[in-house]
Scaffold this motif. Structure first.
Motif, mmCIF file in Angstrom:
data_model
loop_
_atom_site.group_PDB
_atom_site.id
_atom_site.type_symbol
_atom_site.label_atom_id
_atom_site.label_comp_id
_atom_site.label_asym_id
_atom_site.label_seq_id
_atom_site.Cartn_x
_atom_site.Cartn_y
_atom_site.Cartn_z
ATOM 1 N N PRO A 116 0.830 -1.209 0.000
ATOM 2 C CA PRO A 116 0.000 0.000 0.000
ATOM 3 C C PRO A 116 0.865 1.260 0.000
ATOM 4 C CG PRO A 116 0.008 -0.979 2.180
ATOM 5 C CD PRO A 116 0.731 -1.946 1.281
ATOM 6 N N PRO A 117 0.290 2.391 -0.399
ATOM 7 C CA PRO A 117 1.074 3.631 -0.455
ATOM 8 C C PRO A 117 1.528 4.125 0.909
ATOM 9 C CG PRO A 117 -1.241 4.050 -0.954
ATOM 10 C CD PRO A 117 -1.067 2.570 -0.949
ATOM 11 N N TYR A 118 0.809 3.750 1.962
ATOM 12 C CA TYR A 118 1.189 4.164 3.304
ATOM 13 C C TYR A 118 1.239 2.942 4.207
ATOM 14 C CZ TYR A 118 -0.135 8.808 1.639
ATOM 15 O OH TYR A 118 -0.242 9.957 0.911
ATOM 16 N N GLU A 119 2.208 2.917 5.084
ATOM 17 C CA GLU A 119 2.297 1.863 6.094
ATOM 18 C C GLU A 119 2.333 2.534 7.463
ATOM 19 O OE1 GLU A 119 2.248 -1.338 6.081
ATOM 20 O OE2 GLU A 119 2.617 -1.966 4.017
ATOM 21 N N GLY A 120 1.657 1.941 8.406
ATOM 22 C CA GLY A 120 1.694 2.478 9.762
ATOM 23 C C GLY A 120 0.860 3.706 9.969
ATOM 24 N N GLY A 121 -0.122 3.926 9.104
ATOM 25 C CA GLY A 121 -1.020 5.040 9.318
ATOM 26 C C GLY A 121 -0.406 6.389 9.025
ATOM 27 N N ASP A 122 0.572 6.433 8.106
ATOM 28 C CA ASP A 122 1.216 7.703 7.781
ATOM 29 C C ASP A 122 0.353 8.591 6.886
ATOM 30 O OD1 ASP A 122 3.496 7.037 9.194
ATOM 31 O OD2 ASP A 122 4.359 5.955 7.500
ATOM 32 N N ASN A 123 -0.761 8.053 6.385
ATOM 33 C CA ASN A 123 -1.636 8.837 5.524
ATOM 34 C C ASN A 123 -2.366 9.874 6.361
ATOM 35 O OD1 ASN A 123 -3.344 9.786 3.518
ATOM 36 N ND2 ASN A 123 -4.798 8.105 3.781
ATOM 37 N N LYS A 124 -2.043 11.124 6.171
ATOM 38 C CA LYS A 124 -2.644 12.190 6.968
ATOM 39 C C LYS A 124 -3.867 12.800 6.292
ATOM 40 C CE LYS A 124 0.722 11.715 9.882
ATOM 41 N NZ LYS A 124 0.493 10.960 11.103
ATOM 42 N N SER A 125 -4.032 12.581 5.020
ATOM 43 C CA SER A 125 -5.121 13.229 4.298
ATOM 44 C C SER A 125 -6.463 12.621 4.611
ATOM 45 C CB SER A 125 -4.867 13.175 2.787
ATOM 46 O OG SER A 125 -6.019 13.559 2.076
ATOM 47 N N GLY A 126 -6.618 11.343 4.328
ATOM 48 C CA GLY A 126 -7.899 10.692 4.542
ATOM 49 C C GLY A 126 -8.925 11.005 3.477
ATOM 50 N N LYS A 127 -8.569 11.817 2.477
ATOM 51 C CA LYS A 127 -9.517 12.168 1.427
ATOM 52 C C LYS A 127 -9.594 11.060 0.388
ATOM 53 C CE LYS A 127 -8.820 17.180 1.822
ATOM 54 N NZ LYS A 127 -8.383 18.400 1.116
ATOM 55 N N ALA A 128 -10.819 10.811 -0.092
ATOM 56 C CA ALA A 128 -11.003 9.746 -1.079
ATOM 57 C C ALA A 128 -10.182 10.002 -2.332
ATOM 58 C CB ALA A 128 -12.488 9.612 -1.418
ATOM 59 N N ALA A 129 -10.057 11.259 -2.701
ATOM 60 C CA ALA A 129 -9.314 11.588 -3.928
ATOM 61 C C ALA A 129 -7.843 11.224 -3.827
ATOM 62 C CB ALA A 129 -9.454 13.078 -4.239
ATOM 63 N N ASP A 130 -7.341 11.151 -2.595
ATOM 64 C CA ASP A 130 -5.926 10.822 -2.392
ATOM 65 C C ASP A 130 -5.687 9.336 -2.181
ATOM 66 O OD1 ASP A 130 -5.406 13.534 -2.535
ATOM 67 O OD2 ASP A 130 -5.597 13.816 -0.368
ATOM 68 N N GLN A 131 -6.750 8.544 -2.175
ATOM 69 C CA GLN A 131 -6.619 7.119 -1.903
ATOM 70 C C GLN A 131 -6.455 6.341 -3.208
ATOM 71 O OE1 GLN A 131 -10.227 6.497 0.284
ATOM 72 N NE2 GLN A 131 -9.385 7.262 2.214
ATOM 73 N N LYS A 132 -5.504 5.426 -3.202
ATOM 74 C CA LYS A 132 -5.182 4.658 -4.404
ATOM 75 C C LYS A 132 -6.171 3.513 -4.568
ATOM 76 C CE LYS A 132 -1.455 2.019 -6.581
ATOM 77 N NZ LYS A 132 -1.557 2.751 -7.853
ATOM 78 N N PRO A 133 -6.803 3.385 -5.749
ATOM 79 C CA PRO A 133 -7.744 2.270 -5.956
ATOM 80 C C PRO A 133 -7.004 0.938 -6.071
ATOM 81 C CG PRO A 133 -7.495 3.557 -7.976
ATOM 82 C CD PRO A 133 -6.745 4.291 -6.909
ATOM 83 N N ILE A 134 -7.557 -0.090 -5.416
ATOM 84 C CA ILE A 134 -6.981 -1.437 -5.477
ATOM 85 C C ILE A 134 -8.108 -2.443 -5.639
ATOM 86 C CG2 ILE A 134 -4.952 -0.826 -4.101
ATOM 87 C CD1 ILE A 134 -6.305 -2.146 -1.692
ATOM 88 N N SER A 135 -7.752 -3.671 -5.986
ATOM 89 C CA SER A 135 -8.751 -4.708 -6.213
ATOM 90 C C SER A 135 -9.445 -5.091 -4.919
ATOM 91 C CB SER A 135 -8.090 -5.956 -6.817
ATOM 92 O OG SER A 135 -7.330 -6.640 -5.821
ATOM 93 N N ARG A 136 -10.601 -5.721 -5.075
ATOM 94 C CA ARG A 136 -11.356 -6.159 -3.897
ATOM 95 C C ARG A 136 -10.527 -7.125 -3.051
ATOM 96 N NH1 ARG A 136 -17.611 -7.898 -3.675
ATOM 97 N NH2 ARG A 136 -17.661 -8.874 -1.627
ATOM 98 N N ARG A 137 -9.882 -8.067 -3.682
ATOM 99 C CA ARG A 137 -9.105 -9.055 -2.939
ATOM 100 C C ARG A 137 -7.946 -8.399 -2.204
ATOM 101 N NH1 ARG A 137 -6.081 -14.272 -5.681
ATOM 102 N NH2 ARG A 137 -4.927 -14.947 -3.815
ATOM 103 N N ASN A 138 -7.241 -7.463 -2.852
ATOM 104 C CA ASN A 138 -6.161 -6.744 -2.179
ATOM 105 C C ASN A 138 -6.690 -5.932 -0.995
ATOM 106 O OD1 ASN A 138 -4.691 -6.351 -5.360
ATOM 107 N ND2 ASN A 138 -3.642 -7.336 -3.644
#
Length: 880
Positions: A116-138
């Motif tokens: 994933p693009p962030y590990e350990g909760g380093d994602n500070k934005s939380g905005k959907a636009a900043d979230q990377k789309p991944i498959s359902r299984r992933n």
């Protein structure tokens, strides 16, 4: 009694040491080999949601459960006390999205070894636009990964708190065994006609893009405005009539294109002549009828309202009752759909619709208001109001109502027989406190629709059905292919339908797998089954079901408690438990309920670290069931009192175990000792009765009150006699035996509340490794299992009940007199005089030797007086 007492007893370090030993020794393990149903006490423990962190409210309510479990275990019950983790559903998905910076896109292929693009909760934005789309299984794999880590943290905190759960009896709501149980219950619901699917108006959260059930709603006061709008009367030929215009007031002008009728109350004389006629809608020129319905409110707005598909739940009722058409215009994304309803045919109407197509509800509302103002069909300015708006309890945008195909379970909303059965089952359960039952009754009586259990989400228990595809590739929804019981658990998104091969998926004549998952409550409603081995371990299920206790928060009566009752009614035809214990809320110093959304939540780790677990447990246990408790992290007074109690238990026991018992055969014979034991005997009765009534706070109150009397009065009064090396060995032995007996009883009475301090003290005199938490609850000074004294050594009780109180009062007076004379408490007294009523003095005289010794009094005189008081004291130096 030989005691191995440490030089300096302390609370620090007890939690880790004793938790390790309890785990190693299996102190709280449920041993079914030695168990019959009659001696089992089973608890349907709440599985906390494994998404984020626990807060002080969890510590509060779970402590209430634990003190009951510990009491029942000491009463000789084999306690089945499991714990689970509610780790599927929207809270977990939201946490994963924010923690890893991802969002699920089911159209994407699976990526092996995904990072994933962030590990350990380093994602500070939380905005959907900043979230990377991944498959359902992933996405599901990330959910699994994070919930496992969260659950480790939760378990560590529960160990620190001293929960006496059986850690060999744990479950996860997303585990294969739980999925099988949940799917099995659903398959049987379908087979019995209790579960069905339907295309119907559905409460919809536009953020999560999923349906929402009635039990998950939350009203929030929001700003709005009434808009006064003109509808025009219509002639039989469809032209505008010559009659008076009709005015309605609405908070949702953006739904004008979805208007299907105007409605008035059948008894409203103003509109009776208009019922059955038609009007045309402003802007869109659509002909709609005026109808009558009893839910119309003559005193609200203009007294006549527009029915739109769908502005609110009342619109749904009107639409269903009056068989009106469906002209829904709001899409799953919360925007106005691009295609106008077929009934809008005029050039101006289509042009107006084009202005709002694709816009959000907010933007569409402003556009419609502007258009109405231009057309002259908006009368005056909108009138601002504050009104309740329905939200998903975990969402932050108002819900919309859209038409979708969903799965439902019948819940009594449209089945009077089932509704009555659920009410009857509520009467069979003992509620603690009893007034909580009305909340259950009100919920059952207020149901307006069946339980919508399907969710358009990803991390959950799959609905185990497929749909055949016709020759054109269209799903035949009214012929679902339901999984057979032997195949469960299944995932229709990856497992082929029975009788089909995988290459027939999504092809004409093949099958379509259901992608929806079940609402998390559809699994959590089965916690008795998940923990108790239903259809997996019949022997265990027969031992624990129906359970003795369902403990939970009062805020989830409508969800968890009701849904569990429903599933048990449908599957077993009986109540799932005998008792329901409802904890109150934790509120902040301003008496506001603590919640993450309010930002006033306190996490317990620092509180436990600073004050110790026994202290925090004392604070929690001091509140009765159903009662809210305030918590101020800056001034946790009650927690400090609890810590003082735990420390005093250590020190008082160390002091008592320092007295040596004279050699010989002695018993408790001194009147003051008998008085103390008589009062303690009454405390045992009162504490036991309180626990049996599920009033743990009362049990703590009576025990603690006596404990401080024991320490401050009795221990002080008899310590000189207990230390004495005089020839009166019987008097000395009487004190020592009574002291040690009292400590033994008090440890057992306090063990459910402060388990670490009591276990520590118990270990000083029990080198065999036995636990106070497996000791029998005291039943009294004499008689039966749990008695303090063997029959041949039992003191003659009750005796001298009032003596201890009188002696304590006299001791306080003696101490106060010395303090008033600015003398040390060790200062010898030449003489002292105590006045009081004759009967009191006659009783008090029985403790005169102890009073003289503790007060260092040479001569003690009793004189008549209206009340007990020290009237004169002469110190050795001659000062009075």
């Amino acid at each position: 009694m030989t005691a191995n007492v440490p030089d300096k007893p302390a609370l620090e370090g007890l939690e880790g040491r004793w938790d390790d030993l309890w785990s190693e020794r299996g102190t709280y393990r449920f041993d079914r080999a030695l168990t019959t149903r009659e001696n089992v006490y089973s608890i349907d423990t709440p599985p906390p949601t494994a998404s984020g962190s626990l807060h002080i409210g969890h510590v509060f309510s779970y402590t209430h459960t634990d003190v009951i479990a510990r009491f029942q275990r000491m009463r000789g019950k084999s306690v089945f006390y499991p714990i689970g983790w509610d780790d599927n559903g929207l809270p977990t998905e939201r946490r994963v999205q924010n923690y890893y910076g991802v969002r699920c896109d089911p159209t994407l292929p699976y990526t092996t070894d995904y990072a994933p693009p962030y590990e350990g909760g380093d994602n500070k934005s939380g905005k959907a636009a900043d979230q990377k789309p991944i498959s359902r299984r992933n996405f599901i794999e990330l959910c699994e990964r994070l919930t496992v880590e969260d659950e480790k943290q939760f378990e560590a905190l529960w160990h620190r708190l001293g929960l006496s759960v059986d850690w060999t009896q744990t479950y996860r709501t997303i585990a294969d065994s739980s999925m099988r149980a949940s799917q099995l219950a659903f398959v049987r619901n379908v087979a019995r006609g209790e579960a069905y699917q339907a295309q119907a108006p559905t409460l919809w959260d536009v953020t999560f893009r999923t349906a929402v059930a009635q039990a998950e709603l939350e009203d929030k006061d929001m700003p709005g405005a009434y808009h006064r709008i003109v509808f025009h009367p219509e002639n039989a030929d469809g032209t505008t009539g010559a009659g008076d215009d009709i005015f309605i007031e609405t908070t949702r002008p953006e739904l004008l294109a979805a208007c299907v009728a105007l409605v008035a109350h059948p008894d409203d004389e103003r509109f009776k002549p208009l019922v059955g006629t038609t009007v045309t809608t402003p802007l869109f020129g659509v002909s709609v009828p005026i109808v009558a319905h009893h839910l119309a409110q003559p005193d609200k707005g203009a007294g006549i309202a527009m029915i739109c598909t769908f502005g609110d739940l009342t619109d749904v009722i009107w639409w269903r009752d009056l068989s009106l058409p469906n002209r829904a215009i709001v899409g799953f994304d919360g925007r106005i759909i691009s295609e106008a309803p077929d009934v809008i045919t005029s050039e101006s109407g289509l042009a107006a619709y084009a202005e709002i197509a694709g816009k959000t509800i907010f933007s569409a509302k402003q556009t419609v208001v502007d258009l109405l103002r231009e057309s002259g069909e908006l009368i005056g300015d909108p009138k601002p109001i504050i009104h309740p708006v329905k939200f998903f309890e975990k969402g932050d945008k108002p819900l919309e109502i859209v038409s979708t195909r969903q799965w439902y379970i019948r819940n009594g909303a449209r089945d009077e027989e089932l509704r009555q059965r659920l009410l009857d089952m509520g009467n069979e359960v003992e509620w603690h406190p009893s007034f909580m039952k009305v909340r259950y009754d009100n919920w059952v009586n207020g149901l307006t629709g069946d339980w919508l259990i399907s969710r358009q989400r990803f991390f959950g228990v799959p609905i185990p059905v497929w749909y055949p595809l016709d020759g054109d590739g269209n799903p035949v929804f009214d012929q679902p292919i339901v999984a057979d019981e032997a195949s469960l658990p299944v995932d229709p998104s990856t497992d082929a339908a029975p009788g089909y091969s995988e290459d027939r998926r999504n092809t004409p004549g093949g099958f379509l797998g259901e992608l929806d998952v079940m609402d998390t409550w559809a699994t959590s409603s089965l916690t008795p089954q998940l923990a108790g081995g239903w259809e997996r371990d019949p022997e265990l299920w027969d031992l624990v079901a129906p359970y003795d206790l369902r403990p939970q928060g009062q805020d989830i009566i409508r969800t968890w408690l009701f849904s569990t009752m429903l599933r048990s009614a449908l599957e077993d035809g009986r109540t799932p438990w005998k008792h329901a214990a409802l904890s109150g809320f934790i509120v902040d110093p301003d008496r506001k309920k603590m919640s993450k959304s309010k930002g006033n939540v306190v996490t317990p780790a620092a509180v436990l670290e600073t004050h110790g677990s026994d202290a925090v447990r004392y604070w929690a246990a001091s509140s009765r069931l159903g009662t809210d408790a305030a918590f101020d992290p800056q001034n946790p007074t009650q927690i400090k009192i609890g810590r003082r109690l735990a420390i005093k238990v250590l020190n008082a026991a160390k002091f008592v175990y320092g007295f040596e018992l004279p050699e010989g055969s002695f018993g408790v014979t001194h009147p003051l000792d008998l008085s103390m034991l008589t009062q303690l005997d009454e405390v045992i009765v009162a504490a036991t009765a309180a626990f049996e009534s599920y009033d743990h706070a009362r049990a703590l109150e009576v025990t603690e009150t006596f404990f401080w009397t024991f320490c401050d009065d009795y221990l002080e009064l008899v310590k000189e006699r207990a230390y004495s090396a005089s020839s009166d060995a019987a008097a000395k032995a009487s004190a020592v035996i009574a002291l040690q007996a009292a400590i033994d009883v008090l440890l057992r009475l306090l063990a459910p509340f402060i388990p670490f301090a009591t276990e520590e003290v118990w270990s000083w005199t029990h080198s065999d490794g036995s636990s106070v938490h497996r000791a029998l609850w005291p039943t009294g000074m004499t008689g039966g299992e749990g008695a303090v004294f063997a029959p041949d050594a039992a003191p003659a009780l009750p005796a001298h009940r009032t003596l201890l109180g009188l002696a304590g009062q006299a001791l306080v007076g003696i101490r106060r007199a010395k303090t008033d004379a600015k003398a040390s408490q060790k200062t010898p007294v030449v003489s002292a005089t105590i006045a009081g009523p004759a009967a009191a003095l006659e009783e008090l005289a029985l403790a005169s030797d102890d009073l003289k010794q503790v007060g260092r009094i040479e001569t003690l005189t009793f004189v008549d007086g209206p009340e007990l008081a020290v009237t004169e004291i002469v110190l050795e130096a001659g000062d009075a």
